[in-house]
Design an enzyme around this catalytic site. Structure first.
Site, PDB file in Angstrom:
ATOM      1  N   ASP A 138       2.253  -7.626  -2.588  1.00  0.00           N
ATOM      2  CA  ASP A 138       0.779  -7.405  -2.436  1.00  0.00           C
ATOM      3  C   ASP A 138       1.297  -5.895  -2.194  1.00  0.00           C
ATOM      4  O   ASP A 138       2.020  -5.239  -1.794  1.00  0.00           O
ATOM      5  CB  ASP A 138      -0.399  -8.122  -1.128  1.00  0.00           C
ATOM      6  CG  ASP A 138      -0.556  -9.587  -1.673  1.00  0.00           C
ATOM      7  OD1 ASP A 138      -0.818  -9.862  -2.536  1.00  0.00           O
ATOM      8  OD2 ASP A 138      -0.411 -10.287  -0.763  1.00  0.00           O
ATOM      9  N   LYS A 139      -0.158  -4.988  -2.400  1.00  0.00           N
ATOM     10  CA  LYS A 139      -0.385  -3.653  -2.067  1.00  0.00           C
ATOM     11  C   LYS A 139       0.919  -3.496  -1.185  1.00  0.00           C
ATOM     12  O   LYS A 139       1.663  -2.432  -0.153  1.00  0.00           O
ATOM     13  CB  LYS A 139      -0.945  -3.037  -2.250  1.00  0.00           C
ATOM     14  CG  LYS A 139      -1.584  -1.447  -1.857  1.00  0.00           C
ATOM     15  CD  LYS A 139      -3.346  -0.690  -1.792  1.00  0.00           C
ATOM     16  CE  LYS A 139      -2.772   0.522  -1.691  1.00  0.00           C
ATOM     17  NZ  LYS A 139      -4.782   0.628  -1.162  1.00  0.00           N
TER      18      LYS A 139
END
Length: 319
Positions: A138-139
């Site tokens: 995830d970012k």
């Protein structure tokens, strides 16, 4: 410039009844369904050595064989974005991704991504689907990722991921004091009402997370999670499911909980912590060319080290 891609997969029994294009989309996950359909129609992707149609049914046990020309992907621009390279050779690249870096361009993030950085670091990755990216973080999750630098390496790493032989271990800091570690075995799928979220869902895909306690604090716990599967947001969803959501998780964290009696500095840190407290600390896989089992570790980033220090100080202050 183009490369010839050759890959094979056997259809597992659990896919019995699916359309060929549906089964291919799962088995050859690095390619879009439309591209796979075009390969089926052109005969580049065969079923038991014979041409087939995208809507043909599979029954399990069939051999899917792909032999296709892959043109360089010119949709994305190389960008000079710094990368922390942990290991690199002719076949693979292991990086320590910082928090805040999106892995792949998408709506809202057309550039400034890890993929753009990889194309600058190794221009030959333009000939590899998704610039060699075989799994994602995830970012706002930091830590280790492996990238394939050749088509055979990509095929081999994807097969290892599907066979669950890639070992992935994460550090997380959760809300609540755990008494012991355990295992969450709960399928994950799309949230029934919010399509941007995942949820424990009986109709979802199997998902297993093992976790153990590293350190307990007055109102939080540092845990180590090991994945058997790699579902989207898996650790975040599973920890929230057992009522120990990650600190700073804007999607699954729920309402902010501040420890009674905590000093103002700790309260501010907990309120302002900018991301889910999750870091991919360890990654192990079999090298696609040498066959050697390789393992890598990434130290905790500064923001998580600071968070843990303040949680320790809070416990000492209250004694």
């Amino acid at each position: 410039m183009s490369q010839t891609l050759e890959a094979q997969h056997r259809v597992p029994e659990r896919m019995a009844g699916l359309r060929l294009d549906q089964a291919a989309a799962e088995l050859f996950a690095d390619f879009s369904r439309e591209r796979l359909k075009s390969w089926i129609k052109s005969g580049a992707l065969t079923l038991d050595g014979q041409p087939a149609k995208p809507k043909d049914k599979v029954y399990g046990g069939e051999a899917l064989a792909l032999a296709a020309e892959i043109e360089d992907d010119t949709r994305f621009e190389p960008e000079d974005i710094p990368l922390t390279v942990v290991y690199e050779d002719e076949a693979v690249l292991v990086i320590d991704k910082p928090p805040g870096l999106v892995v792949h361009p998408a709506a809202g993030n057309p550039d400034g991504t890890l993929l753009n950085a990889l194309l600058h670091h190794a221009p030959g990755l333009a000939a590899i689907p998704r610039a060699g990216i075989v799994h994602r973080l995830d970012k706002d999750t930091s830590g280790l990722m492996v990238v394939a630098k050749t088509l055979p390496a990509q095929t081999a790493l994807v097969e290892q991921l599907q066979a669950r032989s890639v070992s992935r271990e994460y550090d997380a800091v959760v809300v609540g004091v755990m008494t012991a570690g355990g295992t969450v075995d709960a399928p994950i799928g799309r949230h029934p009402r919010d399509r941007k979220r995942q949820a424990v869902n009986a109709s979802g895909k199997p998902a297993v997370t093992h976790y153990r306690v590293v350190e307990r604090f007055r109102a939080h716990t540092h845990v180590r999670c090991k994945l058997e599967t790699g579902r989207t947001h898996q650790i975040r969803v599973h920890m929230a499911h057992v009522r120990y959501p990650l600190i700073g998780d804007p999607v699954y964290g729920g309402r902010l909980k501040l420890p009674a009696g905590a000093d103002d500095q700790l309260k501010e840190i907990l309120r302002e912590f900018p991301r889910q407290a999750l870091h991919a600390r360890k990654l192990a896989f079999v090298h696609p060319e040498s066959g050697e089992r390789m393992a890598f570790r990434a130290p905790l980033p500064d923001d998580l080290l600071m968070l843990l220090d303040f949680l320790r100080e809070d416990g000492e202050t209250m004694r």
